[in-house]
Design an enzyme around this catalytic site. Structure first.
Site, short mmCIF file in Angstrom:
data_model
loop_
_atom_site.label_atom_id
_atom_site.label_comp_id
_atom_site.label_asym_id
_atom_site.label_seq_id
_atom_site.Cartn_x
_atom_site.Cartn_y
_atom_site.Cartn_z
N ASP A 347 0.82 -1.21 0.00
CA ASP A 347 0.00 0.00 0.00
C ASP A 347 0.86 1.27 0.00
OD1 ASP A 347 -2.13 1.66 0.34
OD2 ASP A 347 -2.79 0.82 2.26
N ASP A 462 -6.36 -6.64 -1.68
CA ASP A 462 -6.74 -6.43 -0.28
C ASP A 462 -8.20 -5.98 -0.17
OD1 ASP A 462 -6.40 -6.22 2.45
OD2 ASP A 462 -4.68 -4.87 2.35
N ASN A 464 -10.34 -4.12 3.15
CA ASN A 464 -10.18 -3.80 4.57
C ASN A 464 -11.42 -3.32 5.31
OD1 ASN A 464 -7.29 -4.22 5.41
ND2 ASN A 464 -7.00 -3.11 3.50
N ASP A 532 -2.90 -10.56 9.62
CA ASP A 532 -1.90 -9.48 9.68
C ASP A 532 -0.95 -9.69 10.85
OD1 ASP A 532 -2.69 -8.09 7.52
OD2 ASP A 532 -3.75 -6.51 8.59
C1 DGJ Z 1 -4.03 -4.95 5.32
C2 DGJ Z 1 -3.16 -6.10 4.90
O1 DGJ Z 1 -3.54 -7.26 5.56
C3 DGJ Z 1 -1.70 -5.73 5.15
O2 DGJ Z 1 -0.88 -6.82 4.87
C4 DGJ Z 1 -1.37 -4.55 4.32
O3 DGJ Z 1 -1.40 -4.88 2.97
C5 DGJ Z 1 -2.30 -3.40 4.63
N1 DGJ Z 1 -3.68 -3.79 4.55
C6 DGJ Z 1 -2.07 -2.25 3.71
O4 DGJ Z 1 -2.98 -1.25 3.88
#
Ligand code: DGJ
Length: 726
Positions: A347, A462, A464, A532
């Site tokens: 990122d 990704d 999130n 993570d």
């Molecule tokens: C969440 C991912 O799990 C991390 O490994 C990383 O790529 C971050 N996002 C980057 O924003």
């Protein structure tokens, strides 16, 4: 059993039973069988699911209890139903009758059976599909509900499968947790009533619970014996497993998309295809469940599931958003010298008007940030390629920050409810994929990155955040509840299109850790990011849980910095490496911050991993000591030809006295002779408690009967042993 013989049994057969002719439908794999019977009232009922019998005909000799193969609401079924449909005339019931069934051999390994059912009055059809994977003993089941009427019908429940069991007791294991603490295993005994395992998150659906379960019959689940069913839903959207024990102690398991808030209007002439439940029945415990899923997944469940995997260095924990061209070039240079095979740029590489210097801006603006990377991505690709490294890049294409050019242009593209506060998570909003224009944008964003920058070998995709404020600005008011299903179906369609266009690019599925781990999306990905949290002690549990359904070849595991950024725990580099080497090795560390000794150790460990990689990634997994039950965790991978095996041992809990637990090996050939050697030793202090065994040769028979006994004592101690026919 030969396939021809099997097909004879699989065929629908008709048996004289007094005057009435009864029909049976059998779905069979090499070792298991699922038998349905058509009752006198033309209802399809499950008669049997279990190990394959030598003579299936015996099942028809007496009137065994049966249960609906696809239960419906409103007639004589008084429990949760697979299907609940409401007709426009107000009829809330459905009564499915058997129409026909057909079986087709799709390949040497795959036999498909389709059973057609139809409502006794309304033109509402249900086709039940069964793919029986012969060698792997995995059944893939889904249903297609079709409205052949001239009016719409409203679906409230639409399960993929409706399996029944009859045993003295039932134990269910679920896989749950949250961010940085995924895949914890919890087992409980089912009592009368309902236990639901579900996700209502819509996107990143596995943040709290994974779409997998183990169901043990008659006793708690055991590794090497007992009747256990492993099931997992191939769907990235909200899911539900509903376990209902009735007053007579029968269990019904409904699996499928979560019906919660997801009422679906099926227009005339339209079908709803439900996602597949993948399941296997094992009469030899959970170990066999996992090995079957791994073999199946390598063949059918992952993109390039038997292909090659690169050892990568990821800059996320090394730099976070704080990087520029010289810093990255230095990392690339170090990575090449240490033996890595791929550099993954995470990122922070995009956004100009709203540069992505933190997680509060830039998502959606997929243009290279010219300040950080004045020579663009091609420069970095070239820096990698000229050093023999592949190049990977991070994207999060379904998301947008309010601080972005994309949001300025398309505020109508996000998921939100009218007249409500716009809710962000990690400062971001979800794009509404029920809108075809948004689907196109998401596909084009990835396509453009890959075509503008030829030479990208790897993409980390990704995701999130999950859905809150579940409103679509695209769907009409009457179809707002479709968002949950339509959004998930749309992301699968985009993933499929991307994977089809870029079959050689390796894709990693990531969702803020293990938030998206399902076989619906995984078939478009080569690997997945399970958490993570790189703290090795935590990882031990996360990987342990993850292994039940997902194979090592897909499970990216990175060595991270110590003290760990998430847990704060300090651990030796060897311990961190050994856990990562038990899956698909990578690293999230800034090499310039490493000591020369650590760099040297890493270099050697990477070389060692290259030697054992095919056994770990393609071998059969045998779990020996569980971290939930023992101070030491032990598991091993055995190559298909049984000539090579790698045994991993980790001390989970340090006690005052050394841990001398005997490790009895599994999966070897009793006739072969194996030499045992400790690998990935800490070269800088040359300590090994394994020295008594070192270099000695034992029969497989001995290793699987007597085992190895060596002590482990230190906090965060790990021992890796290679067992090889030499
Ligand atoms: C969440 C991912 O799990 C991390 O490994 C990383 O790529 C971050 N996002 C980057 O924003």
């Amino acid at each position: 059993m030969r396939l021809k013989t099997l097909l004879l049994i699989v065929l629908v057969f008709v048996t004289a039973h007094g005057a009435a002719a009864l029909e049976y439908v059998m779905v069979a794999t090499q070792n298991t069988c699922l038998l349905f019977k058509v009752s006198g009232k033309k209802r399809l009922e499950q008669l049997y699911f279990g190990e394959k019998l030598k003579n299936a005909e015996e099942l028809k000799m007496v009137n065994l209890p049966t249960s609906a193969a696809y239960s419906t609401f409103g007639t004589d079924h008084t429990f949760e139903a697979a299907l609940r449909a409401v007709q426009l005339d107000g009829n809330t019931s459905t009564e499915l009758v058997y129409v026909s069934s057909r079986t087709e051999k799709k390949s040497d390994n795959l036999v498909q059976t389709i059973v057609s059912l139809k409502d006794a009055y309304y033109a509402l059809n249900v086709d039940m599909y069964f793919n029986a994977y012969q060698k792997e003993d995995v059944i893939e089941q889904w249903s297609v509900i079709t409205n052949n009427q001239t009016k719409n019908v409203t679906l409230h429940n639409f399960a993929s499968s409706d399996l029944s069991f009859s045993a003295s007791s039932y134990y269910v294991t679920q896989f749950c947790g949250t961010w940085a603490d995924e895949m914890n295993m919890k087992e409980q005994r089912l009592t009368e009533g309902i236990k639901i395992i579900d996700s209502k998150l819509g996107v990143r659906t596995n943040q709290f619970t994974h779409p997998c379960f183990l169901l043990s019959l008659g006793q708690e689940a055991r590794e090497n014996d007992g009747k256990v069913i492993g099931g997992t839903l191939a769907w990235p959207g909200s899911f539900q497993f509903c376990f209902e024990v009735d007053p007579y102690k029968n269990l019904r398991v409904l699996s499928g998309m979560n019906p919660y808030a997801s009422t679906y209007t099926l227009e005339k002439g339209k079908s709803l295809k439900t996602p597949a439940l993948l399941y296997t029945y094992s009469d030899a415990g959970t170990g066999l469940v996992s090995r079957r899923f791994h073999t199946w997944a390598r063949q059918y469940g992952l993109k390039n599931g038997n292909g090659e995997r690169s050892i990568l260095l990821n800059n996320w924990e090394a730099t976070y958003f704080d990087f520029d061209e010289p810093k990255l070039t230095q990392i690339i240079d170090d990575a090449a010298k240490m033996g890595f095979e791929l550099f993954l740029l995470d990122d922070g590489w995009f956004g100009n008007k709203y540069p992505r210097n933190d997680d509060d801006a830039g998502l959606g603006d997929w243009q290279t940030n010219t300040k950080k990377l004045p020579n663009g991505i091609p420069y970095l690709i070239n820096e990698c390629h000229k050093r023999g490294l592949k190049f990977g890049i991070w994207v999060e294409p379904e998301m947008v920050n309010p601080k972005s050019e994309l949001y300025e242009k398309h505020p109508d593209w996000i998921i939100t409810q009218p007249n409500r506060e716009m809710l962000t998570q990690r400062n971001q909003l979800l794009l509404d994929l029920s809108n075809p224009k948004v689907q196109e944008f998401v596909y084009n964003s990835i396509d453009k990155i890959l075509t503008d920058n030829p030479g990208i070998d790897y993409v980390k995709w990704d995701c999130n955040r999950y859905i809150t404020n579940s409103g679509s600005q695209y769907l009409p008011a009457a179809k707002q509840s479709h968002l949950w299903i339509d959004n998930a179906a749309a992301i699968l369609a985009v993933m499929e299109k991307v994977a089809a266009k870029y079959p050689k690019v390796c894709f990693m599925e990531c969702s803020g850790g293990g938030g998206r781990m399902d076989y619906g999306s995984m078939k478009y990905f080569d690997e997945f990011w399970i958490s993570d949290n790189g703290d090795p002690l935590q990882r031990l549990f996360t990987q342990w849980g993850g292994q039940y359904f997902f194979p090592a070849i897909g499970m990216a595991s990175h060595v991270s910095v110590s003290p760990n950024h998430i847990s704060g725990r300090s651990t030796p580099l060897k311990f961190r490496f050994d856990i990562a080497m038990a899956a698909k090795l990578g690293m999230d560390l800034q090499p310039v911050q490493m000591t020369e000794t650590d760099k040297e150790f890493s270099k050697n460990a990477i070389q060692t991993y290259k030697d054992i990689r095919s056994t770990v990634l393609l071998g059969d997994l045998y779990r020996i000591l569980s971290p939930y039950e023992h101070n030491r965790t032990a598991y091993m991978y055995v190559s298909a030809d049984k000539k090579d095996a790698v045994l991993f041992n980790f001390l989970v809990r340090k006690r005052i006295y050394p841990d001398n637990e005997n490790v009895v090996l599994k999966g070897l050939d009793p006739q072969k002779h194996y030499t045992v050697r400790e690998i990935n030793r800490e070269s800088y202090n040359n300590r090994s408690r394994f020295s008594e065994y070192e270099g000695k040769t034992f029969s497989g028979d001995y290793l699987m009967a007597v085992g190895l006994t060596f002590s482990m004592q230190n906090e965060y101690e790990s021992v890796v042993i290679r067992i090889r026919e030499e």
